[in-house]
Design an enzyme around this catalytic site. Sequence first.
Site, short mmCIF file in Angstrom:
data_model
loop_
_atom_site.label_atom_id
_atom_site.label_comp_id
_atom_site.label_asym_id
_atom_site.label_seq_id
_atom_site.Cartn_x
_atom_site.Cartn_y
_atom_site.Cartn_z
N PHE A 158 0.83 -1.21 0.00
CA PHE A 158 0.00 0.00 0.00
C PHE A 158 0.87 1.26 0.00
O PHE A 158 0.73 2.14 -0.86
CB PHE A 158 -0.88 -0.07 1.26
CG PHE A 158 -1.72 1.14 1.55
CD1 PHE A 158 -2.48 1.77 0.57
CD2 PHE A 158 -1.79 1.63 2.86
CE1 PHE A 158 -3.28 2.87 0.88
CE2 PHE A 158 -2.58 2.71 3.18
CZ PHE A 158 -3.32 3.34 2.18
N ILE A 159 1.80 1.34 0.96
CA ILE A 159 2.65 2.54 1.05
C ILE A 159 3.63 2.57 -0.13
O ILE A 159 3.89 3.63 -0.71
CB ILE A 159 3.41 2.57 2.39
CG1 ILE A 159 2.43 2.61 3.56
CG2 ILE A 159 4.35 3.77 2.45
CD1 ILE A 159 3.07 2.50 4.94
N LEU A 207 12.06 -11.66 1.52
CA LEU A 207 12.80 -11.34 2.76
C LEU A 207 13.36 -12.58 3.44
O LEU A 207 14.34 -12.51 4.17
CB LEU A 207 11.86 -10.62 3.75
CG LEU A 207 11.39 -9.22 3.37
CD1 LEU A 207 10.37 -8.71 4.38
CD2 LEU A 207 12.58 -8.24 3.29
N LYS A 265 8.44 -4.99 14.26
CA LYS A 265 8.90 -3.68 13.80
C LYS A 265 9.99 -3.12 14.71
O LYS A 265 10.97 -2.52 14.25
CB LYS A 265 7.73 -2.69 13.72
CG LYS A 265 6.64 -3.06 12.73
CD LYS A 265 7.15 -3.26 11.31
CE LYS A 265 7.59 -2.00 10.61
NZ LYS A 265 8.10 -2.30 9.24
N LEU A 310 -1.03 5.33 11.91
CA LEU A 310 -1.97 4.51 11.13
C LEU A 310 -2.11 5.12 9.74
O LEU A 310 -2.59 6.25 9.58
CB LEU A 310 -3.34 4.52 11.82
CG LEU A 310 -4.41 3.76 11.06
CD1 LEU A 310 -4.22 2.26 11.17
CD2 LEU A 310 -5.79 4.17 11.55
N SER A 334 -4.14 -1.56 6.96
CA SER A 334 -4.58 -0.45 7.80
C SER A 334 -5.91 0.13 7.34
O SER A 334 -6.70 0.60 8.17
CB SER A 334 -3.49 0.63 7.85
OG SER A 334 -2.96 0.90 6.58
P1 NAP Z 1 1.30 -3.98 2.84
O1 NAP Z 1 0.44 -3.39 1.82
O2 NAP Z 1 0.89 -5.27 3.48
O3 NAP Z 1 2.77 -4.15 2.26
C1 NAP Z 1 3.71 -5.01 2.82
C2 NAP Z 1 4.68 -5.40 1.74
O4 NAP Z 1 5.67 -6.25 2.31
C3 NAP Z 1 4.04 -6.17 0.60
O5 NAP Z 1 4.59 -5.72 -0.60
C4 NAP Z 1 4.45 -7.60 0.88
O6 NAP Z 1 4.59 -8.39 -0.29
C5 NAP Z 1 5.82 -7.37 1.47
N1 NAP Z 1 6.26 -8.55 2.19
C6 NAP Z 1 5.68 -9.15 3.25
N2 NAP Z 1 6.38 -10.24 3.59
C7 NAP Z 1 7.41 -10.33 2.69
C8 NAP Z 1 8.47 -11.25 2.48
N3 NAP Z 1 8.64 -12.33 3.26
N4 NAP Z 1 9.33 -11.03 1.47
C9 NAP Z 1 9.18 -9.94 0.66
N5 NAP Z 1 8.20 -9.05 0.79
C10 NAP Z 1 7.32 -9.26 1.80
O7 NAP Z 1 1.53 -2.98 4.04
P2 NAP Z 1 1.87 -1.42 4.06
O8 NAP Z 1 0.82 -0.80 4.91
O9 NAP Z 1 2.12 -0.87 2.73
O10 NAP Z 1 3.22 -1.46 4.91
C11 NAP Z 1 4.48 -1.18 4.33
C12 NAP Z 1 5.46 -0.95 5.43
O11 NAP Z 1 5.01 0.10 6.26
C13 NAP Z 1 5.65 -2.15 6.36
O12 NAP Z 1 7.00 -2.20 6.74
C14 NAP Z 1 4.75 -1.81 7.56
O13 NAP Z 1 5.21 -2.45 8.72
C15 NAP Z 1 4.97 -0.30 7.62
N6 NAP Z 1 3.92 0.45 8.29
C16 NAP Z 1 2.63 0.41 7.87
C17 NAP Z 1 1.66 1.17 8.54
C18 NAP Z 1 0.22 1.20 8.10
O14 NAP Z 1 -0.64 1.67 8.86
N7 NAP Z 1 -0.10 0.73 6.90
C19 NAP Z 1 2.02 1.95 9.64
C20 NAP Z 1 3.36 1.97 10.05
C21 NAP Z 1 4.29 1.22 9.35
P3 NAP Z 1 3.40 -9.34 -0.84
O15 NAP Z 1 2.51 -8.44 -1.64
O16 NAP Z 1 4.08 -10.36 -1.64
O17 NAP Z 1 2.70 -9.89 0.38
#
Ligand code: NAP
Length: 346
Positions: free
Chosen positions: A12-13, A62, A158, A184, A197
């Site tokens: 998403f991000i 990863l 995290k 969030l 989220s």
């Molecule tokens: P997301 O849409 O679930 O994205 C997570 C990404 O990580 C996806 O591209 C996923 O790939 C990849 N991933 C997960 N496991 C993996 C693995 N074993 N190997 C390679 N890639 C892997 O979530 P997001 O909200 O965009 O989050 C992105 C980052 O921001 C994360 O680090 C999250 O902890 C951090 N974050 C998010 C929020 C929030 O509210 N959204 C807040 C603070 C921090 P697949 O598509 O293949 O699953």
Amino acid sequence: MSKVLVTGATGFIAGHTIEELLRNGHEVRGTVRSLRDPARVAHLRRLADAVGGRLDLVEADLARDAGWDEAATGQEYVLHMASPFPAAPPRDEAELVGPAVDGTLRVLAAAARAGVGRVVMTSSLAAVSAAASRAGDRRRTEEDWSDPDRIAPYAKSKTLAERAAWDFVADHPELELAVINPGLVLGPVQHAASGTSVSLVRRLLGREIPAVPELGFAPVDVRDVARAHRLAMEAPAAAGQRYICAGDNLWFGDIARILDDEFASQGYRVPRRRMPYLMLWTVGRFDREVRLGLDFVGSAELVSAEKAHRELGWSMRPVRETLVDTGRSLAELGLVRPRGAVRSAA
Ligand code: NAP
């Protein structure tokens, strides 16, 4: 123009960050776990075509060494965003902690070997002020850290991953690190599979919950988080810094009210009633996503993004705009549907 590697490009991000980078003239390489399903990356290809930017996608997981050296070769910056972010807690925390920590070290080691100048890592407020570390009403800053022994598996993953990153660069001073700690993250979704989220908004608009628990969040718009990553990549002074990117505490009830004001006339029936703790506890026995919220009931998320404002020149759009745009994108993608009659504007 710089060459930038974005890990977890399907996220998403990451999708919004890739858009931000391409629109600002950077050349992007994105890692994905698998390129076998073109539908998972179709929105990124469309985006690159629309902007006229250069985007290539490569495979790397990863949990494995394969692919990371090739991905990092020739890149000036790495934005490390990939990390497991499931909607519900896993049965075994190692499912999150392992890929988050070991994966971060794989990415950083590949970046160091490839001579990358700076890594910007997406950490989280979960590494700053996770539930059990929130006691009291003090506003948390970048000086604060969550206690990994007292928090849920995602927050632990995290916290430990960010700690591991800082330890790694302490031993590799040639590699710069900057960290973004978003709250969030809400805002428009680019494709149907995206966004743990935003499920909070989806659950309200889809009336998947009957009432609203007393939970506090520090929301931030995904487009502003994307910009923060670019700014932390470009600003020389961001090396060695972490930056909280999040707004003031917003109660779940406030989110429901804003969505109800905007979407009720379109037939959405957003719950407004406050959910008693006992009801939340009971629902949580069957719904693991809801169970996650039990630790947070009644506690506001008080953080300061003053450092990002001051040092990066970062700013946030109004939260109402974020919530409305989130809802609209979910509706456009058919991820939520009205349940009642549409009220005429007359
Ligand atoms: P997301 O849409 O679930 O994205 C997570 C990404 O990580 C996806 O591209 C996923 O790939 C990849 N991933 C997960 N496991 C993996 C693995 N074993 N190997 C390679 N890639 C892997 O979530 P997001 O909200 O965009 O989050 C992105 C980052 O921001 C994360 O680090 C999250 O902890 C951090 N974050 C998010 C929020 C929030 O509210 N959204 C807040 C603070 C921090 P697949 O598509 O293949 O699953």
